[in-house]
Design an enzyme around this catalytic site. Structure first.
Site, PDB file in Angstrom:
ATOM      1  N   ASP A 132       0.826  -1.212   0.000  1.00  0.00           N
ATOM      2  CA  ASP A 132       0.000   0.000   0.000  1.00  0.00           C
ATOM      3  C   ASP A 132       0.862   1.266   0.000  1.00  0.00           C
ATOM      4  OD1 ASP A 132      -2.304   1.481   0.062  1.00  0.00           O
ATOM      5  OD2 ASP A 132      -2.604   1.290   2.222  1.00  0.00           O
TER       6      ASP A 132
ATOM      7  N   LEU B 269      11.542 -20.296  -5.259  1.00  0.00           N
ATOM      8  CA  LEU B 269      10.576 -19.373  -4.647  1.00  0.00           C
ATOM      9  C   LEU B 269       9.281 -19.447  -5.441  1.00  0.00           C
ATOM     10  CD1 LEU B 269       9.720 -16.887  -2.864  1.00  0.00           C
ATOM     11  CD2 LEU B 269      10.654 -15.441  -4.663  1.00  0.00           C
TER      12      LEU B 269
ATOM     13  N   GLU C 120       1.575 -13.459  11.903  1.00  0.00           N
ATOM     14  CA  GLU C 120       2.064 -12.299  12.659  1.00  0.00           C
ATOM     15  C   GLU C 120       1.973 -11.100  11.722  1.00  0.00           C
ATOM     16  OE1 GLU C 120       2.782 -12.627  15.828  1.00  0.00           O
ATOM     17  OE2 GLU C 120       2.632 -14.812  15.818  1.00  0.00           O
TER      18      GLU C 120
ATOM     19  N   HIS D  12       2.676   3.833  -8.826  1.00  0.00           N
ATOM     20  CA  HIS D  12       2.535   2.392  -9.107  1.00  0.00           C
ATOM     21  C   HIS D  12       3.790   1.863  -9.811  1.00  0.00           C
ATOM     22  CE1 HIS D  12      -1.448   2.101  -7.588  1.00  0.00           C
ATOM     23  NE2 HIS D  12      -1.999   2.891  -8.500  1.00  0.00           N
TER      24      HIS D  12
ATOM     25  N   TRP E 231       2.577   8.020  -2.739  1.00  0.00           N
ATOM     26  CA  TRP E 231       4.001   8.254  -3.051  1.00  0.00           C
ATOM     27  C   TRP E 231       4.133   9.100  -4.322  1.00  0.00           C
ATOM     28  CZ3 TRP E 231       7.717   7.491  -6.754  1.00  0.00           C
ATOM     29  CH2 TRP E 231       9.055   7.495  -6.346  1.00  0.00           C
TER      30      TRP E 231
HETATM   31  C1  FPP Z   1      -2.105  -0.052  -3.310  1.00  0.00           C
HETATM   32  O1  FPP Z   1      -1.562   1.238  -3.247  1.00  0.00           O
HETATM   33  C2  FPP Z   1      -1.543  -0.731  -4.442  1.00  0.00           C
HETATM   34  C3  FPP Z   1      -2.220  -1.314  -5.434  1.00  0.00           C
HETATM   35  C4  FPP Z   1      -3.690  -1.395  -5.488  1.00  0.00           C
HETATM   36  C5  FPP Z   1      -1.534  -1.907  -6.578  1.00  0.00           C
HETATM   37  C6  FPP Z   1      -0.218  -2.523  -6.277  1.00  0.00           C
HETATM   38  C7  FPP Z   1       0.544  -2.572  -7.523  1.00  0.00           C
HETATM   39  C8  FPP Z   1       1.887  -2.506  -7.622  1.00  0.00           C
HETATM   40  C9  FPP Z   1       2.805  -2.506  -6.485  1.00  0.00           C
HETATM   41  C10 FPP Z   1       2.500  -2.445  -8.970  1.00  0.00           C
HETATM   42  C11 FPP Z   1       2.125  -3.573  -9.841  1.00  0.00           C
HETATM   43  C12 FPP Z   1       2.564  -4.867  -9.292  1.00  0.00           C
HETATM   44  C13 FPP Z   1       2.744  -5.969 -10.028  1.00  0.00           C
HETATM   45  C14 FPP Z   1       3.256  -7.192  -9.396  1.00  0.00           C
HETATM   46  C15 FPP Z   1       2.498  -5.992 -11.471  1.00  0.00           C
HETATM   47  P1  FPP Z   1      -2.505   2.488  -3.468  1.00  0.00           P
HETATM   48  O2  FPP Z   1      -2.331   2.986  -4.836  1.00  0.00           O
HETATM   49  O3  FPP Z   1      -3.880   2.148  -3.031  1.00  0.00           O
HETATM   50  O4  FPP Z   1      -1.873   3.529  -2.489  1.00  0.00           O
HETATM   51  P2  FPP Z   1      -2.581   4.754  -1.773  1.00  0.00           P
HETATM   52  O5  FPP Z   1      -3.126   4.209  -0.482  1.00  0.00           O
HETATM   53  O6  FPP Z   1      -1.441   5.674  -1.568  1.00  0.00           O
HETATM   54  O7  FPP Z   1      -3.646   5.289  -2.670  1.00  0.00           O
END
Ligand code: FPP
Length: 225
Positions: A12, A123, A192, A29, A17
């Site tokens: 998250d 893995l 945990e 992202h 960011w």
């Molecule tokens: C949550 O952060 C993140 C997601 C819903 C997507 C996660 C995706 C990635 C890390 C990149 C793609 C990964 C792969 C493996 C292809 P958010 O955007 O909800 O963060 P926020 O709380 O700051 O809005």
């Protein structure tokens, strides 16, 4: 010292960011993907067999269309760029979640990638895509019902996406938010949980190792004393 077989992560904080760096949520992202690569490498270094990453939830469809499209394209190009490296490094890819609603090209790519890496055993990276714990459990109950089986722990687990995966020892959620967001609710009964203040793109190998070190010292009772 507790052995670590399985780490699950809620990645998250990408969107925040991106905004913090005066760019877009999607920029965040993309930065989050670099952390994915770093954490896969550290997981191998730490000789952990399973890493589950929450990449897209059943609730993420509520996001703006543009962001959904970006995330799915990011996934598509990640697979294109990394799957052969995964295979070379003895990494198995498994998808958990309902990808039947993804468009055909992506669905085929994911299936092909699973097929290509299925014999690898250093893995296992479990990528949670269109994953939601509640619908996973409902599906399991439906299958049990259809097969006229008894509702018990063994049968419920046999019908989850994670039937061949050990329960997570550790859940890490970055982004300074303390909730489970419909992720592996059944499987994490005794995990945990580590809530990490840093946003996912800032999370690094050192932060990961600190958590693993803390985990190894915890006395796990599983209801006993
Ligand atoms: C949550 O952060 C993140 C997601 C819903 C997507 C996660 C995706 C990635 C890390 C990149 C793609 C990964 C792969 C493996 C292809 P958010 O955007 O909800 O963060 P926020 O709380 O700051 O809005």
């Amino acid at each position: 010292m507790n052995p670590v077989k399985h780490v699950a992560i809620i990645m998250d904080g990408n969107g925040r960011w991106g905004i913090k760096h005066k760019k877009s949520r999607n920029f965040g992202h993309r930065a989050g993907l670099n952390t994915v690569e770093r954490i896969i490498k550290s997981t191998i270094k730490n000789k952990i067999n399973h890493l589950t990453l929450y990449a897209f939830s059943t609730e993420n469809w509520k996001r703006p269309k543009k962001e959904i499209k970006f995330l799915l394209n990011l996934l598509d190009s990640f697979i294109d760029q990394k799957i052969h490296e995964f295979n070379k490094n003895n990494i198995k890819l498994k998808i958990i979640g309902n990808i039947s609603i993804f468009h055909n090209k992506l669905k085929k790519k994911l299936k092909k990638s699973e097929q290509l890496t299925k014999k690898n055993n250093k893995l296992q990276v479990n990528l949670a895509l269109n994953y939601g714990s509640k619908s996973e459990l409902i599906n399991s109950f439906k299958k049990i019902n259809k097969n006229k089986q008894n509702i018990n722990i063994k049968n419920i687990e046999k019908n989850l996406y994670t039937s061949t995966i050990p329960d997570p020892d550790i859940l890490i959620r970055t982004g300074n938010t303390n909730r489970l967001s419909n992720f592996l609710l059944w499987q994490m009964a005794y995990s945990e949980i580590f809530f990490e203040k840093k946003l996912w793109p800032d999370f690094n190998e050192n932060d990961y190792n600190v958590i693993l070190k803390k985990f190894r010292k915890i006395k796990r009772n599983y209801g006993n004393i």
